[in-house]
Design an enzyme around this catalytic site. Sequence first.
Site, PDB file in Angstrom:
ATOM      1  N   SER A  57       0.789  -1.231   0.000  1.00 42.90           N
ATOM      2  CA  SER A  57       0.000   0.000   0.000  1.00 42.90           C
ATOM      3  C   SER A  57       0.820   1.279   0.000  1.00 42.90           C
ATOM      4  O   SER A  57       0.255   2.368  -0.151  1.00 42.90           O
ATOM      5  CB  SER A  57      -0.957   0.007   1.190  1.00 42.90           C
ATOM      6  OG  SER A  57      -2.002  -0.916   0.973  1.00 42.90           O
ATOM      7  N   TYR A 133     -10.963   2.474   4.513  1.00 45.54           N
ATOM      8  CA  TYR A 133      -9.801   2.109   3.712  1.00 45.54           C
ATOM      9  C   TYR A 133     -10.177   1.081   2.652  1.00 45.54           C
ATOM     10  O   TYR A 133     -10.777   0.058   2.965  1.00 45.54           O
ATOM     11  CB  TYR A 133      -8.721   1.543   4.631  1.00 45.54           C
ATOM     12  CG  TYR A 133      -7.358   1.422   4.012  1.00 45.54           C
ATOM     13  CD1 TYR A 133      -6.572   2.542   3.804  1.00 45.54           C
ATOM     14  CD2 TYR A 133      -6.836   0.178   3.662  1.00 45.54           C
ATOM     15  CE1 TYR A 133      -5.299   2.441   3.262  1.00 45.54           C
ATOM     16  CE2 TYR A 133      -5.571   0.067   3.120  1.00 45.54           C
ATOM     17  CZ  TYR A 133      -4.808   1.201   2.924  1.00 45.54           C
ATOM     18  OH  TYR A 133      -3.541   1.084   2.377  1.00 45.54           O
ATOM     19  N   SER A 134      -9.828   1.361   1.394  1.00 47.87           N
ATOM     20  CA  SER A 134     -10.271   0.492   0.303  1.00 47.87           C
ATOM     21  C   SER A 134      -9.312   0.554  -0.882  1.00 47.87           C
ATOM     22  O   SER A 134      -9.015   1.631  -1.398  1.00 47.87           O
ATOM     23  CB  SER A 134     -11.670   0.915  -0.160  1.00 47.87           C
ATOM     24  OG  SER A 134     -12.034   0.229  -1.343  1.00 47.87           O
ATOM     25  N   GLY A 277       2.823  -0.858   3.996  1.00 48.00           N
ATOM     26  CA  GLY A 277       2.272  -1.735   2.981  1.00 48.00           C
ATOM     27  C   GLY A 277       2.450  -3.191   3.339  1.00 48.00           C
ATOM     28  O   GLY A 277       3.503  -3.578   3.853  1.00 48.00           O
TER      29      GLY A 277
END
Length: 326
Positions: A57, A133-134, A277
């Site tokens: 991420s 969060y998506s 991430g």
Amino acid sequence: MNAGIQRVLDRAVADGGVPGIVADVRDADRSWFGTAGVADLATRRARRPGEHFRIGSLTKAFTAVVVLRLVAEGGLTLDDTVATWLPGLAEEQLGADGTTITVRRLLNHTSGLPDVIPGLETPPLEEPGGFRYSKVNYNLAGMVVERVTGSTLAEEIARHVARPLGLAGTYLPGDDQTLREPHARHYAKQPDAEIHDVTATDLSWAWAAGGMVSTTADLHAFLQALLRDRLLPPGLRREMFTTVSTEGTGWVPHTRYGLGVYSQRLSCGVTVWGGGGAVPGSWSYAMADRDGSRAVVANANGDWGDLMATFGDLLDARFRMAGTGP
């Protein structure tokens, strides 16, 4: 402080059991690189500087910078809607109203869209407004980039970020399952508790939300450029660092989310900026103080154990004595 960071690294391998972990610590003119464990469970080769790894991420920060630079060029605005650039897509694919979802809401995760993960049941939609969060948000943002430019997101990341900053080890591989050399092997622990080598993995589904590869040195250069006004004009930089609360959502504690980056209040009282991430076989963190003068980038080439706690301990060890260098 180096001794404290090294203890965290050693503990992650000894107690958490991850194969290997690195921490790259920088000040403006000093650096320190620490490792524990191995890059390869078969050969027992140690981890080392310069390795490529999947950053998960942290990709979102790169995607957000590209969007904001296109805004600066006049290609779109943050108030443009998904329906403007991707007409019918939100309605047909997600059952959402694309006229209510702006580009800004994609980037700060307030669109209400669910986090769709391959193979898992998709959660229901929510009304736009609150933080949720998506990965869908960023994959839509990547699609907007490609619609605006007529180019690929990979090329736009290279054009706007990687080439200008000289990030030779940073790229979006698409469906290429390999990693550039050198790299650590990436290991995932499955529900059956078996450890599997997942170095060759197709993460094209994560794409604009989590598909990139980088190195610790490149992430330091990117984070410093972001925090020191080298990538965005002042107005758009303010937009990027304007945050919404994540409290009560079950996301990373003590954080506020901006556009592709977030702030995190550490237990030592210092607030840091950057991102993290996690993908199968690779967990990463890249955080710095607000002006980028002190930073740490870390990566573990395994995905089990309490790595959130490990990274929190690393950040505390790094920033507890805020006035000291590496």
